[in-house]
Design an enzyme around this catalytic site. Sequence first.
Site, short mmCIF file in Angstrom:
data_model
loop_
_atom_site.label_atom_id
_atom_site.label_comp_id
_atom_site.label_asym_id
_atom_site.label_seq_id
_atom_site.Cartn_x
_atom_site.Cartn_y
_atom_site.Cartn_z
N GLU A 119 10.34 36.74 43.49
CA GLU A 119 11.04 37.31 44.79
C GLU A 119 9.63 37.45 45.74
O GLU A 119 8.30 37.90 45.27
CB GLU A 119 11.53 38.65 44.85
CG GLU A 119 13.03 38.34 44.00
CD GLU A 119 13.84 39.71 43.99
OE1 GLU A 119 13.38 40.82 44.63
OE2 GLU A 119 14.55 39.85 43.19
N CYS A 132 4.84 40.01 51.07
CA CYS A 132 4.66 40.99 49.84
C CYS A 132 5.28 39.78 48.70
O CYS A 132 6.26 39.36 48.70
CB CYS A 132 5.71 41.97 49.82
SG CYS A 132 5.65 42.77 48.33
N CYS A 139 8.73 42.65 34.80
CA CYS A 139 7.38 43.57 34.62
C CYS A 139 7.75 44.46 33.42
O CYS A 139 8.70 44.89 33.15
CB CYS A 139 7.65 44.76 36.05
SG CYS A 139 6.29 45.77 35.94
N CYS A 143 8.97 51.34 35.10
CA CYS A 143 9.32 52.73 36.08
C CYS A 143 10.80 52.59 36.33
O CYS A 143 11.58 51.82 36.64
CB CYS A 143 8.54 52.37 37.43
SG CYS A 143 6.90 52.24 37.08
N CYS A 146 12.75 51.65 39.73
CA CYS A 146 12.27 50.17 40.13
C CYS A 146 13.30 49.23 39.65
O CYS A 146 13.50 49.26 38.33
CB CYS A 146 10.76 49.91 39.70
SG CYS A 146 10.44 48.08 39.99
N CYS A 360 12.05 44.91 45.65
CA CYS A 360 11.68 44.21 44.70
C CYS A 360 12.55 44.29 43.38
O CYS A 360 12.93 45.17 42.78
CB CYS A 360 10.28 44.31 44.22
SG CYS A 360 9.02 44.09 45.67
#
Length: 373
Positions: A119, A132, A139, A143, A146, A360
């Site tokens: 994205e 961005c 990932c 977190c 997120c 995101c």
Amino acid sequence: MIQREELPVIDKASEKTHEGFVPAFDKEGRIDIKSLNEQEILDLLLKLGQPKFRAKQIFGWINKGVENFEEMRNIPRSLIDELNKKCYISVAAIEKKQVSLYDGTVKYLFRLNDGEYVESVLMKYHHGYSLCISTQVGCKMGCTFCATGRSGFTRSLTPSEMICQIEKAEKDCQIRVSNIVLMGMGEPLDNFYNVVRFIQLVTSDDGLNIGVRHISLSTCGLVPRIYDLAEYNFGLTLSVSLHAPNNTIRSATMPVNKKYPVEELLQACRYYAEKTKRRISFEYAMISKVNDMDECAHELGRKLKGMLCHVNLIPVNNVVETDYRKSNKDRLESFVKILEKYSVTATVRRTLGSDIDASCGQLRGKHIRKGGV
């Protein structure tokens, strides 16, 4: 088929600059030519018995955003055929696109050569357009607030795949991107050498020529890599996802803190600011009744006092899988005022694209759940 050992990984003229970068190959053994610098393209062409001037021509075409070798109009057919056998050009196709009715923010879901998705978010400010971009597919950091981390980690992006996001957004909207934020999917410092090469290519006079001071890199706090990045002394803005004033709160929301606690992280940040003379931007997602209390603001102010830094307060996005809720206006204003007492400047980030899943990982996550991948 070209063999990996035939191509130099390091530019011998500046060995430290390119140390650690390894070019990517596809399943057919073809090299990712868009991630190579001009010297490396020259080395490749010399091995193919081509004249030196072809390297500048090909490097120039690549940086014009061509998506295949046939678009290189001043390259002979015989060389195009050879390049097709030995190299590939990364592309990013627009799989989905959302445009905010509120502020014109554009959210892209890009499909890469191998079918993976990432994205990007295009935002318009008074100073121009900021994009961005993602640095990884998924990932590893986990977190809890997120959406990206909840989809797991697949792989890191190549420098060319990062550049493709910029080129495709520019072409689609007929604009020039002036600012780059490495804050999309993934942890940039977990993909360190590819990100370093991306920065070198995107700031090149013969590349997209985006000034390094117009680039921001966001990290959750991989301490050793912050020291490594400082040694390159690029002059970019380092944004650190802090989100808590102490280890108790931060470890509960950010697993990376268990390996690199707040004290070590802030020490690395002080070193970076002193080494580069660049102000650190601390990102702080304000989560109601988790990290937005007055005592958190006082503790944060004491720890940041005297550092060349700025705190960016972010009203947290409501993530479906959690019960986190954004702090109200009074909490945000109180937090800012307390930090100012410690001579720490703070602002509340303007929220963009709230109607288009601009956070995101949200768009990719929905696409996966609907069977789009």
